[in-house]
Design an enzyme around this catalytic site. Structure first.
Site, PDB file in Angstrom:
ATOM      1  N   SER A 151     -59.542   7.622 -39.795  1.00  0.00           N
ATOM      2  CA  SER A 151     -57.990   7.476 -40.001  1.00  0.00           C
ATOM      3  C   SER A 151     -57.576   6.671 -38.472  1.00  0.00           C
ATOM      4  O   SER A 151     -57.952   7.050 -37.541  1.00  0.00           O
ATOM      5  CB  SER A 151     -57.244   8.842 -40.020  1.00  0.00           C
ATOM      6  OG  SER A 151     -55.976   8.757 -40.046  1.00  0.00           O
ATOM      7  N   GLU A 152     -56.697   5.601 -38.810  1.00  0.00           N
ATOM      8  CA  GLU A 152     -56.441   5.038 -37.853  1.00  0.00           C
ATOM      9  C   GLU A 152     -55.497   5.693 -36.433  1.00  0.00           C
ATOM     10  O   GLU A 152     -55.373   5.104 -35.590  1.00  0.00           O
ATOM     11  CB  GLU A 152     -55.718   3.599 -38.200  1.00  0.00           C
ATOM     12  CG  GLU A 152     -54.271   3.939 -38.875  1.00  0.00           C
ATOM     13  CD  GLU A 152     -54.471   3.742 -40.328  1.00  0.00           C
ATOM     14  OE1 GLU A 152     -53.646   3.197 -41.099  1.00  0.00           O
ATOM     15  OE2 GLU A 152     -55.554   4.191 -40.977  1.00  0.00           O
TER      16      GLU A 152
END
Length: 219
Positions: free
Chosen positions: A45-46
């Protein structure tokens, strides 16, 4: 099976053992329910996480653990947290094998518009721009139409997220690959005819000589 489940199940078949995968919010997160046995992948997840687990049930919620879309999620035992600079270093450095995103529009040249409708307020583009140019494979997972209009166009009309980045489009009706010659339809869902698909798609389509009829499971 509803259309979103059809899409998610098919996208999950693209995941290969050992891959690092980024999932956009919404429909792409459903793919985690359909990963084949024996396939072990790592989700990133960024906002600063690898080893992300599923969306958290009510009794699993930790207020400090969310994905980039703000959903409460779990993290696997071998997961890790880090700062945004490190996270985008993974993305921009080409270490993400697959990114799966939704879209407002995609066109036959592989252009993607998925972040803004003019006149509507949004918090920002997020990591989409970086993901679609940094990931090794870009899959758009979306419903084929919106309000009866095709989302797969000859040319995008909305502001672009990025140009010539999409590799594959998966809808409830078909699977299409972006090629130098245009959109190649490789699979079509059972119960859908080629003529119906063409009628529901604004983009020009190339029908594969090896077209596969994709069975829609009902369980």
């Amino acid at each position: 099976m509803n259309p979103k489940e059809i899409i998610a199940r098919r996208v999950a078949q693209e995941f290969k053992d050992g891959q690092l995968i980024n999932l956009g919010i919404g429909l792409p997160t459903l793919t985690t329910n359909y990963i084949e046995d024996g396939i072990n992948v790592t989700f990133q997840s960024e906002n600063g996480m690898v080893g992300m687990g599923k969306v958290a049930d009510k009794d699993e919620i930790d207020l400090d653990i969310t994905n980039a879309g703000g959903q409460y999620v779990t993290i696997n035992d071998d997961g890790a947290f880090f700062d945004t600079a490190t996270s985008f270093g993974l993305i921009r450095g080409g270490h993400v094998d697959v990114t799966v995103l939704g879209a407002l529009e995609v066109d036959q040249n592989g252009n993607l518009a998925n972040w803004i409708v003019p006149g509507k307020m949004v918090p920002g583009m997020g990591g989409a721009m970086d993901l679609v140019v940094g990931a090794k494979k870009v899959i758009v997972a979306m419903l084929h139409t919106a309000k009866g209009k095709s989302k797969i166009l000859k040319n995008c009309t909305l502001p672009l997220t990025a140009k010539n980045v999409v590799d594959m489009i998966v809808t409830e009706l078909a699977v299409m690959k972006v090629t130098e010659k245009g959109l190649l339809v490789t699979e079509i869902s059972e119960g859908v005819t080629v003529e119906e698909l063409i009628e529901m798609t604004d983009a020009d389509l190339i029908i594969s000589e090896d077209l596969v009829c994709r069975e829609v499971q009902t369980i």
